[in-house]
Design an enzyme around this catalytic site. Structure first.
Site, PDB file in Angstrom:
ATOM      1  N   TYR A 139       0.839  -1.207   0.000  1.00 24.15           N
ATOM      2  CA  TYR A 139       0.000   0.000   0.000  1.00 24.15           C
ATOM      3  C   TYR A 139       0.875   1.259   0.000  1.00 24.15           C
ATOM      4  O   TYR A 139       0.688   2.175  -0.805  1.00 24.15           O
ATOM      5  CB  TYR A 139      -0.932  -0.004   1.224  1.00 24.15           C
ATOM      6  CG  TYR A 139      -1.628   1.319   1.448  1.00 24.15           C
ATOM      7  CD1 TYR A 139      -2.651   1.734   0.605  1.00 24.15           C
ATOM      8  CD2 TYR A 139      -1.251   2.166   2.495  1.00 24.15           C
ATOM      9  CE1 TYR A 139      -3.288   2.958   0.790  1.00 24.15           C
ATOM     10  CE2 TYR A 139      -1.877   3.385   2.693  1.00 24.15           C
ATOM     11  CZ  TYR A 139      -2.899   3.778   1.837  1.00 24.15           C
ATOM     12  OH  TYR A 139      -3.512   4.987   2.023  1.00 24.15           O
ATOM     13  N   ILE A 199      -5.419  -5.116  20.843  1.00 27.40           N
ATOM     14  CA  ILE A 199      -4.310  -4.235  20.448  1.00 27.40           C
ATOM     15  C   ILE A 199      -3.196  -5.099  19.871  1.00 27.40           C
ATOM     16  O   ILE A 199      -2.743  -6.047  20.515  1.00 27.40           O
ATOM     17  CB  ILE A 199      -3.801  -3.435  21.666  1.00 27.40           C
ATOM     18  CG1 ILE A 199      -4.891  -2.470  22.131  1.00 27.40           C
ATOM     19  CG2 ILE A 199      -2.504  -2.699  21.336  1.00 27.40           C
ATOM     20  CD1 ILE A 199      -4.530  -1.656  23.356  1.00 27.40           C
ATOM     21  N   ARG A 207       0.588   6.929  16.750  1.00 27.10           N
ATOM     22  CA  ARG A 207       0.075   7.389  15.460  1.00 27.10           C
ATOM     23  C   ARG A 207      -0.438   8.821  15.618  1.00 27.10           C
ATOM     24  O   ARG A 207      -0.659   9.308  16.729  1.00 27.10           O
ATOM     25  CB  ARG A 207      -1.092   6.498  14.979  1.00 27.10           C
ATOM     26  CG  ARG A 207      -0.703   5.050  14.673  1.00 27.10           C
ATOM     27  CD  ARG A 207       0.211   4.931  13.469  1.00 27.10           C
ATOM     28  NE  ARG A 207       0.581   3.538  13.196  1.00 27.10           N
ATOM     29  CZ  ARG A 207       1.635   2.921  13.712  1.00 27.10           C
ATOM     30  NH1 ARG A 207       2.442   3.569  14.540  1.00 27.10           N
ATOM     31  NH2 ARG A 207       1.902   1.674  13.389  1.00 27.10           N
TER      32      ARG A 207
END
Ligand code: NAD
Length: 309
Positions: A139, A199, A207
């Site tokens: 990606y 998690i 982030r």
């Protein structure tokens, strides 16, 4: 102005299209609906179902358009690891097709929604646009390749181009894919349903979560800003949040006791990622307005999927 938004029935595209028509602009959208949902688009938006790689279709849709937002893409990092060819074909192939069609029709400006994922692991945080990208998934590679195609073809064809590297956007209407959906809607859904938050890794990874309204502010500014040709610009919140801390904030906003477990067998991704916003502020006058706590509150209030029972 007249705009075309590729991928405009998706999460960011819908918010952008609706904002632009509210401002009085004319907006067309092309989306193949592989992930999008046109029902949330303002009725003034002209929707066309189709593939962004269909150049003759783009010729029609680009007639009279001043500025294109290129958002159409496949967007899941884990899925891209399984299907790199599809990510290359849609994300890179779609970008090249769009630039060729924009050249043929004579579009003035193209704005690409790129991603903070192109940075990968970086020792210097917050990351600025001059740091060398270090993509770590198909990606991220497809987004970086798209950046190069947009800026290179833009220079060769005389099209103004702007690259926005969007960090972790969140807000109402974000697509909840079956396979590892984005962390905020995933946590929110589990928390309101009384489920367990999972998690990945130790949860200390950080982030930069940016609320959709702030992302749209930056996208809108990029259409008319001066001195942005070929610029690469970070769009984030500038707020660094660990996934463990995010889980606590989601629980607080939802107002329920939430069980959290760690799946340490799965990687949590890069250890840190937070945007340096100096360039966005200078070139776009961009200042994020929504803190994470405020954004989570708005998400809970505005997205019917997260009604607390
Ligand atoms: P999304 O999946 O909601 O939107 C993408 C849209 O593109 C979908 O509506 C999908 O149906 C459409 N699409 C996919 N393939 C297509 C094709 N071949 N032809 C036409 N349409 C096609 O995702 P989003 O979060 O709204 O992301 C929009 C853009 O912003 C993407 O380019 C993404 O890489 C980028 N981005 C998003 C984030 C984020 O946090 N959401 C962060 C960085 C960059």
């Amino acid at each position: 102005m007249h705009f075309l938004i590729t991928g405009g029935a998706g999460f960011i595209g819908t918010a952008l299209a609706n904002r632009l028509v509210q401002m009085g602009h004319h907006v067309r959208v092309i989306d193949d609906l592989s992930a999008g949902d046109p029902s949330r688009l303002d009725p003034r938006v002209v929707f066309s179902r189709g593939d962004v790689r269909d150049v003759p279709r783009l010729w029609n849709l680009l007639q009279g358009v001043d500025c294109v937002y290129h958002l159409a893409a496949k967007v899941s990092v884990p899925e891209s690891v399984l299907y790199p060819r599809e990510y290359n074909e849609v994300n890179v192939g779609g970008t090249v097709a769009l630039m060729v069609a924009a050249r043929d029709v004579g579009v003035k400006r193209v704005i690409l929604a790129s991603s903070g994922a192109v940075y990968g692991e970086q020792s210097q945080q917050p990351v600025n646009e001059d740091q060398r990208p270090n993509p770590q998934s198909p990606y991220a590679v497809s987004k970086l390749a798209s950046e190069y195609y947009v800026n290179t073809l833009g220079a060769l064809y005389g099209i103004e181009t702007v690259i926005l590297r969007i960090f972790n956007a969140y807000g109402p209407g974000q697509y909840l894919s079956f396979h590892r959906p984005p962390v905020i809607p995933q946590f929110m859904k589990k928390a309101v349903e009384g489920g367990t938050l999972v998690i990945y890794g130790d949860g200390n990874q950080t982030r930069d979560f940016v609320y959709i309204d702030d992302v749209v502010d930056a996208l809108v500014a990029a259409a008319t800003a001066n001195d942005v040709n070929r610029a690469i610009i970070n769009v984030g919140s500038g707020e660094e949040t660990s996934i463990n801390d995010l889980a606590k904030k989601v629980a607080k906003v939802v107002g329920k006791e939430v069980e959290v477990i760690h799946n340490r067998a799965e990687s949590g991704g890069v250890s840190r990622l937070v945007a340096d916003l100096s360039r966005a502020q200078k070139l776009l006058g961009y200042r994020p307005k929504v803190t994470l706590m405020e954004g989570l509150r708005r998400l809970l209030e505005l997205d019917p999927r997260f009604r607390v029972s």
